[in-house]
Design an enzyme around this catalytic site. Structure first.
Site, PDB file in Angstrom:
ATOM      1  N   SER A 245       0.822  -1.213   0.000  1.00 18.87           N
ATOM      2  CA  SER A 245       0.000   0.000   0.000  1.00 18.87           C
ATOM      3  C   SER A 245       0.848   1.252   0.000  1.00 18.87           C
ATOM      4  CB  SER A 245      -0.853   0.059   1.260  1.00 18.87           C
ATOM      5  OG  SER A 245      -1.579  -1.101   1.420  1.00 18.87           O
TER       6      SER A 245
ATOM      7  N   HIS B 296      -0.980  -2.589  -7.115  1.00 15.89           N
ATOM      8  CA  HIS B 296      -1.711  -2.226  -5.894  1.00 15.89           C
ATOM      9  C   HIS B 296      -3.215  -2.231  -6.159  1.00 15.89           C
ATOM     10  CE1 HIS B 296      -2.873   0.961  -2.722  1.00 15.89           C
ATOM     11  NE2 HIS B 296      -2.869  -0.227  -2.179  1.00 15.89           N
TER      12      HIS B 296
ATOM     13  N   GLU C 188      -3.034   0.360  -9.177  1.00 13.09           N
ATOM     14  CA  GLU C 188      -1.883   1.236  -9.364  1.00 13.09           C
ATOM     15  C   GLU C 188      -0.695   0.355  -9.761  1.00 13.09           C
ATOM     16  OE1 GLU C 188      -2.674   5.050  -6.481  1.00 13.09           O
ATOM     17  OE2 GLU C 188      -2.035   3.209  -5.504  1.00 13.09           O
TER      18      GLU C 188
ATOM     19  N   ASN D 243      -3.683   6.302  -1.896  1.00 12.95           N
ATOM     20  CA  ASN D 243      -3.508   6.293  -0.445  1.00 12.95           C
ATOM     21  C   ASN D 243      -2.934   7.608   0.055  1.00 12.95           C
ATOM     22  OD1 ASN D 243      -4.593   3.803  -0.112  1.00 12.95           O
ATOM     23  ND2 ASN D 243      -2.650   2.718   0.181  1.00 12.95           N
TER      24      ASN D 243
HETATM   25  N1  3HC Z   1     -16.174  -8.505  -1.817  1.00 12.02           N
HETATM   26  C1  3HC Z   1     -16.743  -8.681  -3.022  1.00 12.02           C
HETATM   27  N2  3HC Z   1     -17.759  -7.923  -3.466  1.00 12.02           N
HETATM   28  C2  3HC Z   1     -18.236  -6.978  -2.648  1.00 12.02           C
HETATM   29  C3  3HC Z   1     -17.699  -6.739  -1.377  1.00 12.02           C
HETATM   30  C4  3HC Z   1     -16.622  -7.563  -0.961  1.00 12.02           C
HETATM   31  N3  3HC Z   1     -16.024  -7.396   0.231  1.00 12.02           N
HETATM   32  N4  3HC Z   1     -18.375  -5.715  -0.804  1.00 12.02           N
HETATM   33  C5  3HC Z   1     -19.294  -5.314  -1.683  1.00 12.02           C
HETATM   34  N5  3HC Z   1     -19.200  -6.069  -2.794  1.00 12.02           N
HETATM   35  C6  3HC Z   1     -19.993  -5.936  -3.987  1.00 12.02           C
HETATM   36  C7  3HC Z   1     -21.404  -6.365  -3.753  1.00 12.02           C
HETATM   37  O1  3HC Z   1     -21.574  -7.748  -3.985  1.00 12.02           O
HETATM   38  C8  3HC Z   1     -22.145  -5.524  -4.757  1.00 12.02           C
HETATM   39  O2  3HC Z   1     -22.022  -6.115  -6.049  1.00 12.02           O
HETATM   40  P1  3HC Z   1     -23.286  -6.190  -7.025  1.00 12.02           P
HETATM   41  O3  3HC Z   1     -23.701  -4.756  -7.262  1.00 12.02           O
HETATM   42  O4  3HC Z   1     -22.717  -6.874  -8.239  1.00 12.02           O
HETATM   43  O5  3HC Z   1     -24.307  -6.984  -6.315  1.00 12.02           O
HETATM   44  C9  3HC Z   1     -21.354  -4.214  -4.806  1.00 12.02           C
HETATM   45  O6  3HC Z   1     -20.046  -4.534  -4.325  1.00 12.02           O
HETATM   46  C10 3HC Z   1     -21.977  -3.146  -3.949  1.00 12.02           C
HETATM   47  O7  3HC Z   1     -22.069  -3.668  -2.618  1.00 12.02           O
HETATM   48  P2  3HC Z   1     -23.211  -3.307  -1.574  1.00 12.02           P
HETATM   49  O8  3HC Z   1     -24.491  -3.027  -2.312  1.00 12.02           O
HETATM   50  O9  3HC Z   1     -23.237  -4.343  -0.497  1.00 12.02           O
HETATM   51  O10 3HC Z   1     -22.704  -2.048  -0.824  1.00 12.02           O
HETATM   52  P3  3HC Z   1     -22.364  -0.626  -1.359  1.00 12.02           P
HETATM   53  O11 3HC Z   1     -23.182  -0.227  -2.528  1.00 12.02           O
HETATM   54  O12 3HC Z   1     -22.355   0.225  -0.154  1.00 12.02           O
HETATM   55  O13 3HC Z   1     -20.861  -0.761  -1.874  1.00 12.02           O
HETATM   56  C11 3HC Z   1     -18.546  -0.669  -1.538  1.00 12.02           C
HETATM   57  C12 3HC Z   1     -19.850  -1.263  -1.064  1.00 12.02           C
HETATM   58  C13 3HC Z   1     -18.241  -1.137  -2.949  1.00 12.02           C
HETATM   59  C14 3HC Z   1     -17.475  -1.186  -0.598  1.00 12.02           C
HETATM   60  C15 3HC Z   1     -18.680   0.904  -1.524  1.00 12.02           C
HETATM   61  O14 3HC Z   1     -19.156   1.323  -0.296  1.00 12.02           O
HETATM   62  C16 3HC Z   1     -17.351   1.612  -1.791  1.00 12.02           C
HETATM   63  O15 3HC Z   1     -16.953   1.803  -2.930  1.00 12.02           O
HETATM   64  N6  3HC Z   1     -16.676   2.030  -0.709  1.00 12.02           N
HETATM   65  C17 3HC Z   1     -15.355   2.678  -0.802  1.00 12.02           C
HETATM   66  C18 3HC Z   1     -14.297   1.617  -0.760  1.00 12.02           C
HETATM   67  C19 3HC Z   1     -12.903   2.184  -0.841  1.00 12.02           C
HETATM   68  O16 3HC Z   1     -12.650   3.368  -0.664  1.00 12.02           O
HETATM   69  N7  3HC Z   1     -11.939   1.302  -1.088  1.00 12.02           N
HETATM   70  C20 3HC Z   1     -10.545   1.684  -1.124  1.00 12.02           C
HETATM   71  C21 3HC Z   1      -9.954   1.611   0.249  1.00 12.02           C
HETATM   72  S1  3HC Z   1      -8.235   2.031   0.253  1.00 12.02           S
HETATM   73  C22 3HC Z   1      -7.467   0.618  -0.206  1.00 12.02           C
HETATM   74  O17 3HC Z   1      -8.045  -0.422  -0.389  1.00 12.02           O
HETATM   75  C23 3HC Z   1      -6.001   0.717  -0.400  1.00 12.02           C
HETATM   76  C24 3HC Z   1      -5.268  -0.084   0.605  1.00 12.02           C
HETATM   77  O18 3HC Z   1      -3.897  -0.012   0.273  1.00 12.02           O
HETATM   78  C25 3HC Z   1      -5.456   0.364   2.024  1.00 12.02           C
END
Ligand code: 3HC
Length: 460
Positions: free
Chosen positions: A120, A141, A153, A191
């Protein structure tokens, strides 16, 4: 790698298991490796849970799920990775551990294999030099949840071979991801921008400026983000968040915005890591607490918009009845209480908001309140990144929309809000706090002076 027949994934935590799913969904056979049987079963359960969920939502047929899982060979240790064309490492975010794994991979994998890290924020270069093939080491990433977020990335070091970068870009297309290629800098693009904001949000909570639920509601409903910052930290894992912040602080010029809020460190020490441990800022698997009961009203409220609240309160003869009210996206109203505002006035303001279908977010009387105080410094950080020529306007916008689900990238948002509005807001915050991280980027002032937007041709 372009003709890839099999890949390996090392480390099956949240990210590793998600990356396994990404490859298997794209029809690529995967060797999924963990350190022992317990960790392996946890990784397998993660994959099964995620694909079962897709089946239950009608997004995947049971046959396709079985075929997907059938493409994955679960193994303990690294020796089964001898024949794969690419290995993606996703072990915990510690440089010593990653260097150890890459040293081992370098002995086991065939010479043509590409070794990739999902780090990350750590230096891919420092990882690459522990191998026998630094030119075939790259950063890939992914973002959490890996099967959902479109961004990868691609981190190239000063020694990564151009053909390896080109193959990584082709691979992303094959995985139905968007690859953004960048240099090896702490936190890369997403990040580096995301964690300054998340850290500032925790500091706001820690100082008692706003409550947990109000903070998350402000950014989800008021700024249109997919989730509030505390919910997102729980998803990412506070331990991961702390590692990322510490690394960025050390590698990224000791930027105060990346100095981890003490509350994050305390929660990690206490094992409150977020969803994966059942408790972080929220508790998982138990019913949510019932919403706060509305307090009795009992006062007329003087509503003040777009001024510092305390000055307006002092100008009135009823300072205890004065609150500020700032509406965002017709969804959230920040109810700003000054040091003199009484509880009855806040309760009455909440009731007024509720009557109008607005979610009230109660906060203290500071420049930018909650939404702009978190949004504008993040936009400023994006301008500083552009100013440093680390990435283009498009790549930075892509990183935030495709990696973090933002409705618009920072430059799209800057142009929509107006660079002058953001500049004025930052100046006010900087004057109030004197925090160096809030000083407006010179490029922002220059564009305002020039009357230009960020997405004009000259900046692309
Ligand atoms: N695994 C697989 N699929 C998932 C999932 C998971 N953990 N969580 C959600 N999904 C899928 C669902 O199945 C759904 O798919 P579908 O539309 O095909 O049925 C879709 O994602 C939307 O899920 P939900 O309806 O349950 O929930 P939301 O609409 O609230 O979406 C989210 C959930 C996609 C996580 C959304 O809230 C989001 O985009 N959040 C921001 C996430 C983010 O910022 N990620 C980056 C973090 S930083 C990082 O990762 C970097 C690292 O280095 C720290």
């Amino acid at each position: 790698m372009a003709e890839m027949t099999a890949v390996g994934v090392v480390g099956l935590g949240t990210m590793g298991a998600g990356i396994v799913e990404v490859f298997a969904r794209a029809g690529v056979p995967v060797v999924a490796s963990e350190i022992d049987g317990t960790a392996l079963e946890r990784g397998r359960a993660h994959l099964v849970g995620s694909t079962d969920r897709a089946v239950s939502r009608g997004r995947l047929s049971p046959e396709d799920r079985d075929a997907l899982i059938g493409r994955v060979r679960f193994v303990v240790g690294l020796s089964d990775l001898a024949d794969v064309d690419l290995v993606v490492e996703a072990v915990p975010e510690r440089l010593d551990l990653k260097r150890l794994v890459f040293g081992e991979l370098s002995k086991i994998c065939k010479p043509s294999a590409v070794l990739a890290s999902n780090t990350s924020s750590l230096s891919v270069t420092e990882i690459a030099v522990t191998t026998d093939r630094p030119d075939r080491v790259i950063g890939l990433h992914f973002f959490n949840p890996a099967p959902v977020m479109k961004l990868v990335e691609i981190v190239r070091t000063v020694v990564t071979a151009p053909s390896v970068v080109a193959d990584a870009q082709a691979l992303c297309a094959r995985l139905n991801k968007v690859g953004v290629t960048i240099g090896d800098r702490a936190g890369f693009v997403a990040n580096a921008l995301l964690f300054g904001y998340l850290n500032q949000a925790v500091t706001m909570l820690e100082s008692g400026f706003v409550t947990r639920d109000d903070l998350d509601a402000a950014m989800k409903l008021g700024a249109g983000l997919p989730m509030g910052p505390l919910t997102l930290l729980d998803l990412i894992g506070l331990d991961v968040g702390l590692e990322v912040l510490d690394t960025m602080y050390d590698r990224g010029g000791r930027n105060q915005r990346h100095a981890a809020a003490p509350l994050i460190r305390q929660m990690v020490t206490a094992g409150l890591l977020g969803r994966k441990t059942g408790r972080g800022f929220y508790t998982y698997g138990t019913p949510a607490p019932s919403p706060e009961a509305p307090a009795d009203g009992g006062t007329d409220v003087v509503l003040v918009t777009d001024e510092p609240v305390i000055a307006a309160a002092m100008a009135s003869d009823r300072p205890e009845d004065v609150v500020g009210l700032h509406v965002h996206r017709d969804a959230v109203a920040e109810v700003v209480r000054s040091v003199l505002t009484g509880d009855a006035a806040v309760a009455a303001a909440r009731a007024v908001c509720a009557e109008r279908g607005l979610v009230p977010v109660v906060c203290g009387d500071r420049s930018g309140r909650v939404v702009n105080a978190l949004l504008f410094p993040y936009l400023n950080d994006a301008v500083k990144m552009l100013e440093a020529s680390y990435a283009t306007v498009e790549d930075i916008d892509h990183a935030m929309t495709l990696g973090c689900g933002y409705p618009a990238g920072p430059f799209e948002q800057l142009d929509a809000i107006g660079p002058g509005v953001v500049l004025d807001g930052l100046r006010a915050m900087y004057e109030e706090t004197r925090e160096p991280g809030l000083a407006p980027a010179p490029l922002l002032s220059q564009l305002v002076t020039a009357g230009r937007g960020f997405r004009s041709e000259s900046l692309r």
